[in-house]
Each structure stands twice: as structure tokens, then as C-alpha cells.
Motif scaffolding. Sequence first.
Motif, PDB file in Angstrom:
ATOM      1  N   PRO A   1      -5.562   2.357  -1.867  1.00 16.50           N
ATOM      2  CA  PRO A   1      -5.386   1.219  -2.088  1.00 16.50           C
ATOM      3  C   PRO A   1      -4.810   0.505  -2.611  1.00 16.50           C
ATOM      4  O   PRO A   1      -3.633   0.716  -2.989  1.00 16.50           O
ATOM      5  N   ALA A   2      -5.066  -1.127  -1.606  1.00 11.72           N
ATOM      6  CA  ALA A   2      -3.903  -1.723  -2.599  1.00 11.72           C
ATOM      7  C   ALA A   2      -4.219  -2.055  -3.869  1.00 11.72           C
ATOM      8  O   ALA A   2      -4.909  -1.561  -4.725  1.00 11.72           O
TER       9      ALA A   2
ATOM     10  N   HIS B   1       2.103   5.249   0.259  1.00 10.23           N
ATOM     11  CA  HIS B   1       1.605   5.891   1.453  1.00 10.23           C
ATOM     12  C   HIS B   1       1.247   7.622   0.740  1.00 10.23           C
ATOM     13  O   HIS B   1       1.739   8.220   0.018  1.00 10.23           O
TER      14      HIS B   1
ATOM     15  N   ARG C   1       0.934  -0.955  -0.285  1.00 14.47           N
ATOM     16  CA  ARG C   1      -0.203  -0.591  -0.053  1.00 14.47           C
ATOM     17  C   ARG C   1       0.123   1.577   0.195  1.00 14.47           C
ATOM     18  O   ARG C   1       1.845   1.326   1.024  1.00 14.47           O
TER      19      ARG C   1
ATOM     20  N   ALA D   1      -2.780   5.334   4.159  1.00 13.08           N
ATOM     21  CA  ALA D   1      -2.513   4.419   2.970  1.00 13.08           C
ATOM     22  C   ALA D   1      -3.572   4.068   1.764  1.00 13.08           C
ATOM     23  O   ALA D   1      -5.228   4.008   2.197  1.00 13.08           O
TER      24      ALA D   1
END
Length: 451
Positions: free
Chosen positions: A123-124, A113, A111, A121
Motif C-alpha cells: 500500500p502507498a 515492493h 509503492r 505492490a
Amino acid sequence: MNERMSEPSLLAALPARRRSLLLRVHFWAALIASPFILVATLTGLVYIFTPQVEARLYAHLDRVTPAGAMLPLDRSVAAARMAAPGNLELRSVAPAFGPGDAVRVSFEPARAHAAGAHHHAAPAPQGATPLTVFVNPYDARVLGAQAPGERFSEWARTLHSRLLQGEGWRWMIELAASWLFVMLLTGLVLWWPGRGQPILPRRGKKGRAAWRQWHAFGGVALGILSLVMVATGITWSRYAGEQVRALRDAAGQASPQAPRHLHSAPPAGAAGAVLLGWQQAWMRARELAPPIAMQLTPPQGAHGVWRATGIDRTRPTLRFDLMLDAYTGQTLYRSGWEQQTAFGKATALGIPFHRGEFGIWNQVVLFLFGAGVLFSLASGWVMFFKRRGSSRAGRAPLLPPLLPGAWRAASPLALAGTAALCLLMPLLALSGGVLLAVEWVASMDTRRSAA
């Protein structure tokens, strides 16, 4: 000639009216809960044998053959990093606890920053999924990798809790548990010995009477265990679980939590201080923690902390949570069984029991319990069809008959208990409201027919 009932007759009629109401509510509870309880019981029977199934399916990942001394943990972690995709970041490591255990290194989607977002964080990446890499601790050889969702235990748990569907389907099991609670309580009151009613089943009974006495005895014999299973299941349900957690917090029974904002700082005057390695952090945690399998979570950034937690739910009295300074290994926070609240201890014992995690004896008890639940459901429906087919004037009514004034005969204790259960279990309150509406419409139709 119509005569007014005497006061003794009215008093004598009160227990009968209450019993007819209990039978009616017990029937409704069984009607609503039975399909879901049947599914929950069958899927639960699958779930309790998870250890045996996984021991056969994943022995090549979970188990190794001891060969001398284990390598430093850092070697296994480095090997796992090399094997993991680049879009995943290391989340935690479960070192080998026994000589035949593999090292488990868990990764999750990285994730990013966002700048100026105070470390929130982003989104992945799409398509990235968590992954566990299994490593032989004796030679740092990667044994394989597996997504957590691919484990049989995860499949069986999802099947049991929401029928392999999304979170939105959890309401079905919660609805079943809510009405199962009602079914148990009303069944217990209906069975309660009195007026010469025997506690144990009598010989010589035949037909529906025999089914009724064994149904009642079996239900009560399983009563305490059923309440334990329902209560522990409710604690992690969606709606009722929120109510339970709110009551827990209000009563000061929340489990101890590590203080936020704990941080590490390089030793004063130590230029270029180095964080503890995985082996160093593990050895330090082993000095401070009980002898139990643990999970290590690395520091996040230069001011993060090492965290060690127990992961063996079969030994709840050894559970612990430990936070260490990333540079010196100094203890920043520590909690164990002694620091747990009464509620925390109860759930730490009850939930593993519900899952059959205390060993073969636990699994045998739950298997017998599941078989008993299936018998209770089957005998209840046998009684229903025998009652409907035994009426001399044709088929008996679908619902157990209510005596006049039965709804008004409910005791203050019963009303208070019903209100408490509805507050605790929102789905029970909602479905109960629908049930009362159905009863009201049915009573109106009956009055029109009588008129």
C-alpha cells in the motif's frame, strides 16, 4: 343484461388495454427517473462547459508563451522531479504538443515492493496523493503543481456521476438512466402515428392537449440523441456497465490490448547499455504515432518498456497505443484506429460526444438537448397536475387507470424486450420487481374494495 363481448370487440379492446399499460409504465418510469434526470441534466450542463472554465482557471498552468526552441524533454522532467515531494514517484509525462502547451509531469504515491511477493505492490503511504507538475518547455521553469482531483473537470465529473459522493452513490444515476431508457421506449410507442394521429403538433390545441402534443413531439425529437446519451452513459456505469462489458467480451468486441510480459533486453554484447532518455523516447514515438497529443510512461525496471498513448479524446480516429524497447526504441506493440473493434470505435466516438469534447458545436447540441430534457420533464408534470385537476368527480387517480386485463395484454415482443433490458440493467430489474409488488398490492386493495 350482461352479454358476452364478440370476438371483434375483444380484438378492438386489445390495443386499448396495451395503451393503458404503456401509459402506466411510462408514468412509473417518469416518476422514478425524473428527480435523478433533473439532477443529471443540470450537472451535465455544468460539465459540458469545462473547457471554457478550465481555460480561464488554469491558463497559468496549462499555457505558456512560445520563446524560441523547446529544451530537451529530459530538462522539464528533471525540473518536475525536483519540485515534487520525495514520497511520490513519476508515473507519466505529457509532452507539449502545441507551441503554447506546458509539459505535464504526473506523479503518484510511491509503492514499495515486498520481498518475495512477485512484484505485488505494498500500500502507498498514508496522506500521499497524486500530483501533476506543470513545466514551461522553453526554460524548464516549474509553473505550479496541482492534484488531479482539484481540477474543475474532475469536480464536475464527480458531481455529474455521483453527486460528489463516493462510488456507492453511482447507483442513483444508473437507476435514472435505466428508467429513462424505459421512458423513451414507451413514449415512442405511445406517440407512434396511427389512426389519424398527426406526427407534428397541431395548431389550436389548448390546455392539457396542447401540453401533451408538445411533450410527445419534444420527447421523440430528442429520442435518438437521448438514446445515444443513455447508451454511452450506461457503458461506464457500475452494474449495467459490467453487463455491457461482459457482452462485449463475449462477442469478441473488446478493444485490443498489449500483450502482457513484454520486456526489453540490453543489446547483445553492449555492456552498460543505457535506457533511452525522455527526449529520445518522445522523438521515436512521434515518428511512429499519428500527430496527436500523447502521454509517455517510462520503463519500470531494467526490463520495462516505454509506452506512448494518445490522450486527445477529441480526435478518436488518431488514437493509438505504442510500446517500445527501452534501449533501442524498437516497436514491440502497436495498435490504432484500424485495429479497434466496432464497439471500441462506437464508444471512442460516443463517449467524447456525451462529454461535449468535440468542440463548440458539440457543446451547443448538448446544451439544446439539456434544455429539451428540462422541457420534457416540466411538460410531463404539468400534464400530470392538469389531469388530476380536470376530473369532474374530484381529483383523478394518482396513477393512469389500467383497463382490465392490461398486464396480460403485453405482447410477446414487449415481454422479450423487457427481459433483455432487465438482464442488461440489474437496477432496472430490481426496481421493476419492487414496482410489480406495489402494483400487485394495489390490485388486491382494488378487488377488496370492489367486493
